[in-house]
Design a protein around this motif. Sequence first.
Motif, PDB file in Angstrom:
ATOM      1  N   LYS A   1       0.844  -1.187   0.000  1.00  0.00           N
ATOM      2  CA  LYS A   1       0.000   0.000   0.000  1.00  0.00           C
ATOM      3  C   LYS A   1       0.883   1.241   0.000  1.00  0.00           C
ATOM      4  N   ILE A   2       0.374   2.326  -0.599  1.00  0.00           N
ATOM      5  CA  ILE A   2       1.133   3.582  -0.637  1.00  0.00           C
ATOM      6  C   ILE A   2       0.238   4.691  -0.098  1.00  0.00           C
ATOM      7  N   PRO A   3       0.357   5.014   1.170  1.00  0.00           N
ATOM      8  CA  PRO A   3      -0.472   6.076   1.756  1.00  0.00           C
ATOM      9  C   PRO A   3      -0.260   7.403   1.028  1.00  0.00           C
ATOM     10  N   GLY A   4      -1.354   8.054   0.683  1.00  0.00           N
ATOM     11  CA  GLY A   4      -1.258   9.367   0.061  1.00  0.00           C
ATOM     12  C   GLY A   4      -0.997   9.373  -1.425  1.00  0.00           C
ATOM     13  N   ALA A   5      -0.883   8.198  -2.050  1.00  0.00           N
ATOM     14  CA  ALA A   5      -0.628   8.144  -3.488  1.00  0.00           C
ATOM     15  C   ALA A   5      -1.853   8.618  -4.263  1.00  0.00           C
ATOM     16  N   VAL A   6      -1.609   9.142  -5.444  1.00  0.00           N
ATOM     17  CA  VAL A   6      -2.687   9.558  -6.340  1.00  0.00           C
ATOM     18  C   VAL A   6      -3.078   8.361  -7.201  1.00  0.00           C
TER      19      VAL A   6
END
Length: 247
Positions: free
Chosen positions: A173-178
């Motif tokens: 997971k990538i928090p804050g990714a668009v």
Amino acid sequence: MLVLLPPSETKSAGGSGAPLDLGGLSHPELTGTRRRLVDALSTLADDVPASLDALGLSERQVEEVQRNAELWDAPTAPALERYTGVLYDALDVQSLSAVERKQADARLAVASALFGIVRGTDAIPAYRLSGGSSLPGVGTLRSVWRPVLEPVLAAADDLVVDLRSGAYAALAKIPGAVSVRVLSEDATGKRKVVSHHNKAHKGKLARALAQAPDEPESVDDILAVAGEAGLQVEREADRALCVVVRA
């Protein structure tokens, strides 16, 4: 900015680079996991039936197993030239100018079932391994990658544009990714999710972001770059975009 691309099942053959050197790849904190998976995949290739089963391949695809058998000895090529298929045809890095190619190498990265994440210039061999796979003695790739890959991606200070497909998004997971999805719009204005040509439009967006003279630093910058490239990209939420394609 980091634009994270999905990989492709198909890879270009050959290459002019020296054999795989894990120590020369970006994100050296992933070296131990990469070595474990390369060793497991190349060892599995000694048993062709088991390889076909684990990788979900047919007997007509036995040459893919041979590629895995040669992982440590095969020639390498830059990651952005190794992956092929619809998205990479649309990205078309070979036609970029020298300046644009340098920007692409710096801004684009590829999610990889085998290497976790590779930057544009990382030299890798051809291989076959999908994000949803499970390897004997190793387990699911999701269980292997999430503990080590999520901290790496979470530490990215740049704007992250996540173009990965589901199986690869599940690896970390990538928090804050668009996030970006592709929708088709018919003459009545009705929209639906694009599946078949989804990768081509993501490839066009990635190309536009790589070519932008000034590196995008915000969602508004992405929208501006896309518009200048002739793409209809809309904001669906604060960190969610959609590419709209006329049916």
